[in-house]
Design an enzyme around this catalytic site. Structure first.
Site, short mmCIF file in Angstrom:
data_model
loop_
_atom_site.label_atom_id
_atom_site.label_comp_id
_atom_site.label_asym_id
_atom_site.label_seq_id
_atom_site.Cartn_x
_atom_site.Cartn_y
_atom_site.Cartn_z
N ILE A 97 -15.99 -17.36 27.10
CA ILE A 97 -15.16 -16.59 28.02
C ILE A 97 -15.98 -15.34 28.27
CG2 ILE A 97 -13.08 -15.21 28.39
CD1 ILE A 97 -11.50 -17.15 26.71
N TYR A 98 -16.56 -15.26 29.45
CA TYR A 98 -17.40 -14.14 29.83
C TYR A 98 -16.73 -13.38 30.96
CZ TYR A 98 -21.50 -16.09 27.33
OH TYR A 98 -22.38 -16.56 26.40
N GLY A 109 -9.91 -11.83 30.94
CA GLY A 109 -10.16 -12.66 29.77
C GLY A 109 -8.91 -13.41 29.36
N TYR A 143 -9.02 -12.81 20.06
CA TYR A 143 -8.63 -14.15 19.60
C TYR A 143 -7.55 -14.09 18.53
CZ TYR A 143 -12.41 -15.76 22.51
OH TYR A 143 -13.22 -16.01 23.59
N LYS A 145 -5.25 -11.85 18.29
CA LYS A 145 -4.02 -11.52 19.04
C LYS A 145 -3.43 -12.77 19.69
CE LYS A 145 -4.19 -10.00 23.20
NZ LYS A 145 -4.27 -9.48 24.51
#
Length: 177
Positions: A97-98, A109, A143, A145
């Site tokens: 995920i960029y 994101g 991640y 979260k």
């Protein structure tokens, strides 16, 4: 954000994926790596041939985030043999995920992550997993979260430097099946 849209990347998306990949990887990791290791990684992993091969792999999918007509991020997910480490046929890997730094904090994101969830549901996967650099606390918090927990570690080669990624997993609701 109402002006952010997510589209499926196609074979015509090679240059978009290359551009976002190189820019975001450099923004995120250049300060922690040598110029030589960074250049080698960018040249090898975002070459036209490599990106074309990844886009043509039936077990990998790319999604591009757009802010109006500007590409601002992308998601790459893998299943089956395309996973960077075998986690079984019921797993979906989030390989990347960029998001461009100009769009950090704007939920891009999160939108890409939610696309990964939709894809896992469509493919009837019961686990999502990923590797995140141990020295990237912002990504680790993101991640965590979203319900991921660490389950292992693996080595990521950055040029000649071996770095440790934390492998994180999230078990999806049985309703996904």
């Amino acid at each position: 954000m109402e002006h952010i849209t997510i589209t499926v990347a196609t074979a015509e998306s090679i240059s978009t994926i290359q551009q976002i990949g190189k820019e975001t990887f450099y923004e995120t990791f250049s300060g922690s790596n040598t110029k030589e290791d960074m250049q080698k990684y960018l040249d090898e992993n975002f070459s036209e041939e490599k990106v074309k091969s990844e886009l043509n792999n039936n077990e990998s999918m790319f999604f591009v985030a757009w802010d109006e007509s500007l590409p601002v991020g992308y998601l790459k997910v893998n299943v089956g043999a395309a996973q960077t480490e075998d986690q079984g046929n019921t797993a979906l890997e989030i390989e990347r995920i960029y998001v461009k730094s100009s769009h950090h904090g704007k939920k891009v994101g999160q939108m890409l992550y939610e696309q990964a969830l939709v894809t896992a549901e469509q493919l009837k996967k019961d686990t999502i997993w990923l590797g995140v650099w141990e020295e990237n606390p912002r990504a680790i918090r993101f991640y965590e979260k979203n319900g991921f927990f660490a389950f292992d570690r693996h080595i990521f080669k950055m040029g000649d430097d071996e770095q440790t990624d934390i492998m994180m997993r999230k078990t999806l609701s049985p309703l996904v099946k």
